[in-house]
Design an enzyme around this catalytic site. Structure first.
Site, PDB file in Angstrom:
ATOM      1  N   GLU A  42      34.098  44.854  34.664  1.00  0.00           N
ATOM      2  CA  GLU A  42      34.987  45.686  33.827  1.00  0.00           C
ATOM      3  C   GLU A  42      36.070  44.755  33.310  1.00  0.00           C
ATOM      4  OE1 GLU A  42      34.719  48.895  33.118  1.00  0.00           O
ATOM      5  OE2 GLU A  42      33.313  49.670  34.599  1.00  0.00           O
ATOM      6  N   CYS A  71      43.821  48.076  29.951  1.00  0.00           N
ATOM      7  CA  CYS A  71      42.618  47.516  29.325  1.00  0.00           C
ATOM      8  C   CYS A  71      42.288  48.301  28.065  1.00  0.00           C
ATOM      9  CB  CYS A  71      41.451  47.531  30.297  1.00  0.00           C
ATOM     10  SG  CYS A  71      41.196  49.131  31.057  1.00  0.00           S
TER      11      CYS A  71
HETATM   12  P1  NAD Z   1      42.497  38.447  36.404  1.00  0.00           P
HETATM   13  O1  NAD Z   1      41.158  38.174  35.838  1.00  0.00           O
HETATM   14  O2  NAD Z   1      43.528  37.383  36.305  1.00  0.00           O
HETATM   15  O3  NAD Z   1      42.386  38.820  37.962  1.00  0.00           O
HETATM   16  C1  NAD Z   1      41.521  39.834  38.432  1.00  0.00           C
HETATM   17  C2  NAD Z   1      41.151  39.552  39.879  1.00  0.00           C
HETATM   18  O4  NAD Z   1      40.362  38.378  39.961  1.00  0.00           O
HETATM   19  C3  NAD Z   1      42.336  39.322  40.795  1.00  0.00           C
HETATM   20  O5  NAD Z   1      42.098  40.017  41.994  1.00  0.00           O
HETATM   21  C4  NAD Z   1      42.312  37.802  40.990  1.00  0.00           C
HETATM   22  O6  NAD Z   1      42.925  37.388  42.172  1.00  0.00           O
HETATM   23  C5  NAD Z   1      40.840  37.526  41.009  1.00  0.00           C
HETATM   24  N1  NAD Z   1      40.428  36.150  40.675  1.00  0.00           N
HETATM   25  C6  NAD Z   1      41.071  35.220  39.924  1.00  0.00           C
HETATM   26  N2  NAD Z   1      40.307  34.107  39.811  1.00  0.00           N
HETATM   27  C7  NAD Z   1      39.168  34.340  40.499  1.00  0.00           C
HETATM   28  C8  NAD Z   1      37.971  33.583  40.746  1.00  0.00           C
HETATM   29  N3  NAD Z   1      37.807  32.349  40.244  1.00  0.00           N
HETATM   30  N4  NAD Z   1      36.986  34.162  41.462  1.00  0.00           N
HETATM   31  C9  NAD Z   1      37.125  35.419  41.941  1.00  0.00           C
HETATM   32  N5  NAD Z   1      38.233  36.168  41.751  1.00  0.00           N
HETATM   33  C10 NAD Z   1      39.240  35.640  41.039  1.00  0.00           C
HETATM   34  O7  NAD Z   1      43.023  39.794  35.699  1.00  0.00           O
HETATM   35  P2  NAD Z   1      44.463  40.458  35.713  1.00  0.00           P
HETATM   36  O8  NAD Z   1      45.419  39.623  34.923  1.00  0.00           O
HETATM   37  O9  NAD Z   1      44.856  40.872  37.091  1.00  0.00           O
HETATM   38  O10 NAD Z   1      44.181  41.827  34.922  1.00  0.00           O
HETATM   39  C11 NAD Z   1      44.240  41.983  33.540  1.00  0.00           C
HETATM   40  C12 NAD Z   1      42.863  41.980  32.917  1.00  0.00           C
HETATM   41  O11 NAD Z   1      42.041  42.986  33.517  1.00  0.00           O
HETATM   42  C13 NAD Z   1      42.885  42.323  31.449  1.00  0.00           C
HETATM   43  O12 NAD Z   1      41.984  41.489  30.763  1.00  0.00           O
HETATM   44  C14 NAD Z   1      42.410  43.762  31.401  1.00  0.00           C
HETATM   45  O13 NAD Z   1      41.858  44.165  30.176  1.00  0.00           O
HETATM   46  C15 NAD Z   1      41.410  43.773  32.504  1.00  0.00           C
HETATM   47  N6  NAD Z   1      41.152  45.120  32.979  1.00  0.00           N
HETATM   48  C16 NAD Z   1      39.954  45.698  32.649  1.00  0.00           C
HETATM   49  C17 NAD Z   1      39.681  47.002  33.038  1.00  0.00           C
HETATM   50  C18 NAD Z   1      38.391  47.661  32.669  1.00  0.00           C
HETATM   51  O14 NAD Z   1      38.070  48.672  33.282  1.00  0.00           O
HETATM   52  N7  NAD Z   1      37.624  47.154  31.722  1.00  0.00           N
HETATM   53  C19 NAD Z   1      40.632  47.714  33.799  1.00  0.00           C
HETATM   54  C20 NAD Z   1      41.828  47.083  34.134  1.00  0.00           C
HETATM   55  C21 NAD Z   1      42.080  45.781  33.716  1.00  0.00           C
END
Ligand code: NAD
Length: 526
Positions: A276, A310
């Protein structure tokens, strides 16, 4: 001014400590951030920082690699126990979790506002979403049906059977620190799995508070706590979870950048993955739109949650006939915005979540200026922030010179309250722009003409996962499957058929005849 807020380093404000204490987090110097039936955590200390005041809310003890390994082992054991509990009994546990969450709706909603920065009504709304999906999953626990398929062979039946899948890891983003886990936990538990949660490193307290509520219910019922475990930590803990062969399904919510890494890693070990990822959502306003509804909806979509959903509206395509009128009305709403404490019920605009997010906003504004975009309103910090240490920025409307949707300004998700606008002459042009970006999460058209509706939702219409009509891009109910297409990852969660991803399916052919014929009439007689 923020009641009771104090700058960093002068102890916890009363406002913060009251909220944390009400959720059973009273000592904040070192809070346990690992739960697998027992609370622990002896890894690095991670700070939770209030985006409104800059104060350090707590230091959280994260998981070491060894603790993660042990937590995964406990989760597997919990699954082996839990898969044999009948689904309606699992539903009864979800009903109790729903009651326990409902009893803490206000307190948990306030913690979301305190730690993430969204306004209180949205914080409480997130908890309500968790309550709603629990209700849904209680029903589901008596309806996760397989099928009986007609066999071509006499005396044979074919069953399609859903069974529990195993260990489900939920990796979540900062912007929905409660609801996204709720969507996953409710379906995963109803399906008979054990779930382990790796939340965003910047919202650990929300995950700890939720886990305390859920584990309280499990423990009271004699169910292993590792049915709903927690491992806090940063990127290292996240990648270790994703790489682990002990995890059957990784449900990841976050950025496209990290999602791409997660998707490849899980696929390379043939695990299951739900992605997502980011959205880049457009609203299309037709000349016959009811502007009294469309203008406030775009305003909420673009400014609500300080542009950090998002599904936030990031692109606005206005038909030439109503463009000036629409923009005039929208500017008036933007001018009325006053930033403030998200916990104050009068506030519509809270802070950005982190200082880094403020940096992302300023970089995007800088780029808009470099390409000679007109900044209609916003484009900077507030001269007087409610509190100087808070991450407040002005919601911005821009008109880039180019309407080429493949330009970076249109084609990337900037996770900040910036709305890029352009004028179109016919619906096909607007649909073309809507679809020309890599992402495919949410989209919305405003029209009263049924012919436009048919085009918009049909084969030549919007290619997003959410295709709304006279409803903004932002926000969704739990009943439909939620998710996006293309680089948003194709994942579906919450309602609809999303539960089918959380089980393993078997096709079982049963022969109750006295012969053993082969399918397709194949003969293998000696
Ligand atoms: P992010 O990608 O920075 O982090 C998400 C998660 O991934 C965190 O728990 C982080 O610690 C973990 N993470 C980071 N690097 C990783 C790796 N190499 N391997 C595994 N896990 C890792 O996202 P964010 O800044 O917390 O959130 C914002 C983003 O999320 C935006 O792009 C938003 O659109 C998206 N989002 C999407 C939805 C949806 O349903 N489509 C919903 C909410 C947020």
């Amino acid at each position: 001014a923020l009641r009771g807020a104090r700058p960093v380093g002068r102890g916890l404000s009363t406002r913060a400590s009251d909220i944390l204490t009400s959720l059973g987090i009273s000592s904040t110097a070192e809070v346990s951030g690992v739960y697998d039936g027992k609370w622990g955590g002896s890894g690095e200390l991670m700070q939770s920082i209030c985006p409104t005041t800059g104060e350090v809310l707590a230091r959280v003890k994260t998981a070491t690699p060894q603790e993660l390994h042990e937590a995964l082992e406990k989760t597997r054991e919990a699954y082996v126990f839990f898969r044999n509990i009948p689904a309606p009994r699992r539903g009864e546990l979800l009903r109790q979790i729903r009651e326990a969450l409902g009893a803490k709706r206000e307190e948990l909603g306030a913690l979301v506002s305190l730690e993430m920065g969204k306004i209180k009504t949205e914080g409480v709304g997130e908890v309500q979403e968790f309550v709603d999906i629990c209700d849904y999953a209680v029903g589901l626990s008596r309806m996760m049906n397989g099928r009986v398929v007609a066999s071509e062979r006499p005396g044979h039946s074919i069953l399609e059977v859903p069974n529990p899948l195993g260990v489900v890891a939920v990796l979540s983003a900062f912007n929905f620190p409660v609801a996204v886990y709720g969507w996953n936990l409710a379906l995963s538990m109803a399906a008979g799995n054990a779930t382990i949660w790796k939340p965003s490193p910047t919202t650990p307290l929300c995950s700890i508070a939720v886990t305390k509520i859920v584990s309280g219910v499990l423990e009271r019922n004699g169910i292993p706590g590792a049915v709903a475990g927690l491992v806090t930590g940063g990127k290292d803990v996240g990648s270790a979870v994703v790489e682990s062969k002990d995890v059957d399904l990784v449900s990841f919510t976050g950025s496209e950048h990290v999602g791409r890494i997660v998707g490849k890693t899980v696929m390379s070990r043939f695990g299951k993955v739900i992605l997502e990822l980011g959205g880049n959502n457009a609203s299309v306003i037709m000349p016959d739109a009811d502007l009294s509804l469309a203008v406030p909806a775009v305003f909420f979509g673009a400014v609500g949650t300080a542009g950090q959903r998002c599904t936030s509206t990031r692109r606005l395509y206005l038909h030439r006939q109503i463009a000036d009128e629409f923009m005039g009305r929208l500017k008036k709403l933007y001018a009325s915005v006053v930033p403030g404490d998200p916990l104050d019920s009068a506030t519509l605009l809270g802070p950005m979540h982190t200082k880094d997010a403020v940096g992302v906003y300023h970089n995007a504004i800088k780029h808009l200026k470099e390409i000679d975009a007109e900044i209609v309103t916003g484009g900077k910090n507030y001269d007087q922030s409610p509190l100087d240490a808070g991450n407040f920025v002005q919601p911005t409307i821009a008109i880039p010179k180019s309407v080429n949707p493949t330009d970076q300004i249109w084609s990337t998700e900037t996770f900040a309250p910036i709305l890029n606008t352009a004028v179109f002459d016919d619906l096909e042009e607007a649909i073309g722009w809507n679809n020309a970006v890599p992402q495919g999460l949410s989209s919305s058209i405003w029209t009263r003409d049924l012919r436009n509706v048919g085009k918009w939702i049909g084969p030549s219409g919007s290619d997003a996962g959410i295709v709304n009509v006279n409803v903004g891009t932002s926000g969704a109910e739990i009943g439909a499957a939620f998710g996006g297409n293309k680089s948003t990852g194709w994942g579906r969660e919450s309602g609809g058929d999303a539960w089918k991803e959380y089980v393993r399916w078997s096709a079982c052919t049963i022969n109750f005849s006295d012969a053993a014929p082969l399918a397709q009439g194949v003969s293998f007689a000696t």
